[in-house]
Design an enzyme around this catalytic site. Structure first.
Site, PDB file in Angstrom:
ATOM      1  N   SER A  37       0.761  -1.314   0.008  1.00 34.03           N
ATOM      2  CA  SER A  37      -0.010   0.042  -0.043  1.00 34.03           C
ATOM      3  C   SER A  37       0.783   1.157   0.145  1.00 34.03           C
ATOM      4  O   SER A  37       0.532   2.338  -0.480  1.00 34.03           O
ATOM      5  CB  SER A  37      -0.968   0.078   1.253  1.00 34.03           C
ATOM      6  OG  SER A  37      -0.379   0.221   2.137  1.00 34.03           O
ATOM      7  N   LYS A  87       0.376   4.800   6.547  1.00 33.78           N
ATOM      8  CA  LYS A  87      -0.218   5.402   5.586  1.00 33.78           C
ATOM      9  C   LYS A  87       0.509   6.903   5.549  1.00 33.78           C
ATOM     10  O   LYS A  87       1.075   7.217   6.591  1.00 33.78           O
ATOM     11  CB  LYS A  87      -1.688   5.481   5.700  1.00 33.78           C
ATOM     12  CG  LYS A  87      -2.587   4.248   5.633  1.00 33.78           C
ATOM     13  CD  LYS A  87      -2.594   3.477   4.385  1.00 33.78           C
ATOM     14  CE  LYS A  87      -2.993   2.073   4.634  1.00 33.78           C
ATOM     15  NZ  LYS A  87      -2.869   1.022   3.597  1.00 33.78           N
TER      16      LYS A  87
END
Length: 180
Positions: A37, A87
């Site tokens: 990710s 993230k």
């Protein structure tokens, strides 16, 4: 009666364990980044199976002004608190953000007080705020400082990437509360 030097050394070594534990729990700690990710910022390329290890700062992160757009953070997943996700911060409290893709039900959303909008750099392989919405800043575990392994990537600047890399800093579809 004197204590043998081997036992003395062992006892002295054991006294440092609480210090090391406290340091890694509350100040700095290494973390291994797995998954795709955050590619290419972390774990770039498919020719190697090594996973990046990063140094994470754990102190002074709960205040709203302690994080900024572009910071890479580790936080507890809002849907599964046992998981720690990595993230990039895209929106801060008061910002109006345009989600990237359809799972999010609105075309535009405002980040609530003490919350963050986070996204993975590789949007095709990322479950992020576009799926679960803004996250509470209380879920933040740490802020990534730098890559420490593999040695070929030691000291890599992790502040570049995400929406910034795709569109340039001036084109980020985020409005600050002062702009509204």
């Amino acid at each position: 009666m004197s204590i043998p030097s081997g036992i003395k050394t062992t006892l002295l070594t054991l006294t440092w364990f609480p210090v090391l534990y406290s340091f890694s729990s509350h100040v700095f700690s290494p973390y291994q980044i797995s998954g795709f990710s955050m590619t290419p910022t972390f774990n770039p390329g498919t020719e190697t199976t090594t996973k990046d290890i990063v140094l994470v700062r754990k102190y002074n992160l709960k205040k709203p002004e302690s994080l900024k757009r572009g910071d890479v953070i580790l936080f507890r997943s809002p849907s599964d608190p046992e998981k720690v996700l990595t993230k990039r911060v895209v929106g801060l409290q008061g910002d109006t953000v345009k989600p990237k893709h359809p799972p999010y039900p609105k075309d535009e959303t405002r980040v609530p007080r003490n919350h963050l909008w986070v996204e993975g750099d590789n949007s095709f392989h990322s479950v992020d705020s576009n799926n679960f919405g803004s996250i509470s800043q209380g879920l933040v575990v740490g802020k990534v400082v730098t890559v420490i392994w593999p040695l070929s990537r030691f000291g890599t600047d992790v502040s570049k990437g995400g929406r910034d890399a795709r569109k340039g800093y001036g084109d980020i579809p985020v409005k600050s509360i002062g702009d509204i």
